[in-house]
Design a protein around this motif. Structure first.
Motif, PDB file in Angstrom:
ATOM      1  N   THR A 187     -10.317   4.250   0.292  1.00  0.00           N
ATOM      2  CA  THR A 187      -9.134   4.011   1.123  1.00  0.00           C
ATOM      3  C   THR A 187      -7.868   3.807   0.305  1.00  0.00           C
ATOM      4  O   THR A 187      -6.770   3.859   0.859  1.00  0.00           O
ATOM      5  CB  THR A 187      -9.355   2.793   2.042  1.00  0.00           C
ATOM      6  N   GLU A 188      -7.994   3.561  -0.991  1.00  0.00           N
ATOM      7  CA  GLU A 188      -6.799   3.428  -1.831  1.00  0.00           C
ATOM      8  C   GLU A 188      -7.183   3.642  -3.286  1.00  0.00           C
ATOM      9  O   GLU A 188      -8.247   3.209  -3.728  1.00  0.00           O
ATOM     10  CB  GLU A 188      -6.145   2.054  -1.668  1.00  0.00           C
ATOM     11  N   ALA A 189      -6.308   4.331  -4.019  1.00  0.00           N
ATOM     12  CA  ALA A 189      -6.480   4.519  -5.457  1.00  0.00           C
ATOM     13  C   ALA A 189      -5.175   4.144  -6.137  1.00  0.00           C
ATOM     14  O   ALA A 189      -4.099   4.584  -5.715  1.00  0.00           O
ATOM     15  CB  ALA A 189      -6.847   5.967  -5.780  1.00  0.00           C
ATOM     16  N   VAL A 190      -5.278   3.320  -7.171  1.00  0.00           N
ATOM     17  CA  VAL A 190      -4.077   2.827  -7.852  1.00  0.00           C
ATOM     18  C   VAL A 190      -4.266   2.918  -9.362  1.00  0.00           C
ATOM     19  O   VAL A 190      -5.381   3.106  -9.863  1.00  0.00           O
ATOM     20  CB  VAL A 190      -3.773   1.365  -7.466  1.00  0.00           C
ATOM     21  N   THR A 191      -3.170   2.754 -10.073  1.00  0.00           N
ATOM     22  CA  THR A 191      -3.223   2.747 -11.520  1.00  0.00           C
ATOM     23  C   THR A 191      -2.131   1.833 -12.061  1.00  0.00           C
ATOM     24  O   THR A 191      -1.058   1.720 -11.464  1.00  0.00           O
ATOM     25  CB  THR A 191      -3.050   4.169 -12.095  1.00  0.00           C
TER      26      THR A 191
END
Length: 223
Positions: A187-191
């Motif tokens: 549901t979410e991908a971050v860096t």
């Protein structure tokens, strides 16, 4: 627990409480005092209530252990040896309690071995050489591979394991990337850096494996 705290703040932002109870499990590192101190230093000044659950010197009986774990809003698992982590959890029944906590809304997260443990299988150096471990908790379908960009041989070895079916299709994280799964779906991908990526890796139908870079939201100020 990176120096800038961006991923830590992102995790806390997904907790069910504005001041969440956060339990650190350093089992994969043998309940290292230095690792525990690093966690407490990183979280004690944040809007949360940090705590630690040691298992190598266990102090809680079964009832107290269950009550403690299911009361947590976040369970944060540190890195180390994935195989040892899973073995110790199963001896103490922590695997079962974490499933119960998850069903009750606790956010489960972690780094390295602490990311590996939630999936059906993972890519690990628990036995020395890089290999596959098809014995995770199974809360997330498929497999996980951490350190995809930073450890020599990780990328090729994980792709080979997925290609030959030793591991199911899954998710490869470069250092600094984070992924949120809800009911088994991404549901979410971050860096925390402009360079780090998350990849979906699956058999390509021709005896190999294909990877697809997943778009990630950059946390904090642009780098």
């Amino acid at each position: 627990m990176d120096d800038d705290g961006l991923l830590d703040d992102w995790v806390l932002g997904h907790a069910r409480s504005p001041r969440p109870r956060v339990c650190f499990l350093a089992t994969a590192g043998g309940d290292s005092a230095a690792y525990t101190d690093r966690f407490l230093s990183a979280f004690r000044d944040r809007a949360c209530e940090p705590g630690v659950l040691p298992l190598f010197r266990r102090e809680l009986d079964d009832a107290a252990l269950r009550a403690f774990l299911i009361s947590q809003d976040v369970v944060y698992v540190g890195g180390g040896n994935t195989a040892n982590l899973l073995a110790v959890w199963r001896v103490h029944g922590v695997d079962r309690l974490l499933r119960e906590a998850c069903d009750r809304g606790t956010l489960l997260c972690g780094v390295s071995a602490g990311a590996n443990c939630w999936a059906e299988g993972s890519h690990t150096d628990s036995f020395g050489p890089l290999t596959f471990l098809p014995e995770g908790l199974g809360l997330l379908r498929g497999s996980v591979c951490p350190h995809y960009d930073s450890e020599l041989g990780r990328r090729a070895s994980y792709r080979a394991a997925v290609a030959d079916g030793s591991l199911g299709a899954g998710w490869a994280l470069e250092d600094g990337a984070g992924a949120l799964f809800t009911d088994g779906l991404l549901t979410e991908a971050v860096t925390r850096t402009a360079q780090a990526r998350l990849y979906e890796v699956a058999p390509d139908g021709n005896g190999g494996a294909a990877e697809r870079a997943v778009p990630c939201r950059l946390l904090g100020a642009a780098r």
